[in-house]
Write a protein that holds these residues in place. Structure first.
Motif, PDB file in Angstrom:
ATOM      1  N   ALA A 207       0.835  -1.203   0.000  1.00 35.35           N
ATOM      2  CA  ALA A 207       0.000   0.000   0.000  1.00 35.35           C
ATOM      3  C   ALA A 207       0.869   1.252   0.000  1.00 35.35           C
ATOM      4  O   ALA A 207       0.604   2.210  -0.740  1.00 35.35           O
ATOM      5  CB  ALA A 207      -0.938  -0.004   1.205  1.00 35.35           C
ATOM      6  N   TYR A 208       1.911   1.256   0.810  1.00 31.36           N
ATOM      7  CA  TYR A 208       2.817   2.402   0.846  1.00 31.36           C
ATOM      8  C   TYR A 208       3.523   2.572  -0.496  1.00 31.36           C
ATOM      9  O   TYR A 208       3.639   3.686  -1.010  1.00 31.36           O
ATOM     10  CB  TYR A 208       3.857   2.242   1.963  1.00 31.36           C
ATOM     11  CG  TYR A 208       4.851   3.375   1.969  1.00 31.36           C
ATOM     12  CD1 TYR A 208       4.529   4.589   2.575  1.00 31.36           C
ATOM     13  CD2 TYR A 208       6.091   3.258   1.346  1.00 31.36           C
ATOM     14  CE1 TYR A 208       5.425   5.644   2.563  1.00 31.36           C
ATOM     15  CE2 TYR A 208       6.984   4.302   1.329  1.00 31.36           C
ATOM     16  CZ  TYR A 208       6.652   5.497   1.938  1.00 31.36           C
ATOM     17  OH  TYR A 208       7.541   6.543   1.902  1.00 31.36           O
ATOM     18  N   ASP A 209       3.972   1.482  -1.073  1.00 38.10           N
ATOM     19  CA  ASP A 209       4.663   1.521  -2.363  1.00 38.10           C
ATOM     20  C   ASP A 209       3.759   2.108  -3.446  1.00 38.10           C
ATOM     21  O   ASP A 209       4.193   2.963  -4.227  1.00 38.10           O
ATOM     22  CB  ASP A 209       5.126   0.121  -2.744  1.00 38.10           C
ATOM     23  CG  ASP A 209       6.075   0.119  -3.912  1.00 38.10           C
ATOM     24  OD1 ASP A 209       7.028   0.915  -3.913  1.00 38.10           O
ATOM     25  OD2 ASP A 209       5.852  -0.681  -4.843  1.00 38.10           O
ATOM     26  N   ALA A 210       2.488   1.685  -3.474  1.00 40.67           N
ATOM     27  CA  ALA A 210       1.539   2.215  -4.461  1.00 40.67           C
ATOM     28  C   ALA A 210       1.300   3.703  -4.238  1.00 40.67           C
ATOM     29  O   ALA A 210       1.264   4.493  -5.191  1.00 40.67           O
ATOM     30  CB  ALA A 210       0.218   1.450  -4.382  1.00 40.67           C
ATOM     31  N   TRP A 211       1.152   4.114  -2.961  1.00 44.27           N
ATOM     32  CA  TRP A 211       0.940   5.526  -2.645  1.00 44.27           C
ATOM     33  C   TRP A 211       2.146   6.363  -3.097  1.00 44.27           C
ATOM     34  O   TRP A 211       1.988   7.415  -3.720  1.00 44.27           O
ATOM     35  CB  TRP A 211       0.722   5.685  -1.133  1.00 44.27           C
ATOM     36  CG  TRP A 211       0.764   7.109  -0.688  1.00 44.27           C
ATOM     37  CD1 TRP A 211      -0.244   8.023  -0.743  1.00 44.27           C
ATOM     38  CD2 TRP A 211       1.902   7.798  -0.145  1.00 44.27           C
ATOM     39  NE1 TRP A 211       0.196   9.233  -0.258  1.00 44.27           N
ATOM     40  CE2 TRP A 211       1.510   9.121   0.115  1.00 44.27           C
ATOM     41  CE3 TRP A 211       3.200   7.416   0.147  1.00 44.27           C
ATOM     42  CZ2 TRP A 211       2.368  10.066   0.650  1.00 44.27           C
ATOM     43  CZ3 TRP A 211       4.055   8.359   0.680  1.00 44.27           C
ATOM     44  CH2 TRP A 211       3.641   9.670   0.923  1.00 44.27           C
ATOM     45  N   LEU A 212       3.349   5.884  -2.789  1.00 44.66           N
ATOM     46  CA  LEU A 212       4.558   6.630  -3.145  1.00 44.66           C
ATOM     47  C   LEU A 212       4.720   6.743  -4.658  1.00 44.66           C
ATOM     48  O   LEU A 212       5.032   7.815  -5.181  1.00 44.66           O
ATOM     49  CB  LEU A 212       5.794   5.977  -2.529  1.00 44.66           C
ATOM     50  CG  LEU A 212       7.116   6.689  -2.788  1.00 44.66           C
ATOM     51  CD1 LEU A 212       7.095   8.105  -2.252  1.00 44.66           C
ATOM     52  CD2 LEU A 212       8.268   5.900  -2.186  1.00 44.66           C
TER      53      LEU A 212
ATOM     54  N   ALA B 204       2.384   6.714  -6.925  1.00 41.88           N
ATOM     55  CA  ALA B 204       1.379   7.658  -7.423  1.00 41.88           C
ATOM     56  C   ALA B 204       1.802   9.094  -7.138  1.00 41.88           C
ATOM     57  O   ALA B 204       1.644   9.975  -7.989  1.00 41.88           O
ATOM     58  CB  ALA B 204       0.016   7.364  -6.788  1.00 41.88           C
ATOM     59  N   LYS B 205       2.351   9.328  -5.963  1.00 40.93           N
ATOM     60  CA  LYS B 205       2.805  10.677  -5.600  1.00 40.93           C
ATOM     61  C   LYS B 205       3.943  11.138  -6.514  1.00 40.93           C
ATOM     62  O   LYS B 205       3.964  12.281  -6.970  1.00 40.93           O
ATOM     63  CB  LYS B 205       3.250  10.676  -4.133  1.00 40.93           C
ATOM     64  CG  LYS B 205       3.589  12.043  -3.594  1.00 40.93           C
ATOM     65  CD  LYS B 205       3.828  11.963  -2.092  1.00 40.93           C
ATOM     66  CE  LYS B 205       4.264  13.294  -1.552  1.00 40.93           C
ATOM     67  NZ  LYS B 205       3.173  14.076  -1.007  1.00 40.93           N
TER      68      LYS B 205
END
Length: 63
Positions: free
Chosen positions: A19-24, A26-27
């Protein structure tokens, strides 16, 4: 769900890491696609040094 050791990872599980990897990602993509003006590292560091200098050597009070 794989549990990670806090010694080896800051994430509690593989799902949290994903989840963190996907968020990062995208950012980063939004940032790269942005039309906002960019600032070089040198310009930012110059501004930071000026701020630090201002607080380390304040101007004498003018009364």
């Amino acid at each position: 769900m794989v549990k990670y050791s806090p010694i080896e990872s800051e994430f509690a599980s593989s799902e949290e890491e994903a989840a963190y990897d996907a968020w990062l990602k995208a950012k980063v993509e939004r940032s790269l696609a942005s039309d906002k003006p960019r600032h070089s590292h040198a310009d930012v560091m110059k501004q930071v040094r000026e701020i630090i200098e201002k607080y380390e050597n304040p101007a004498p009070d003018m009364e």
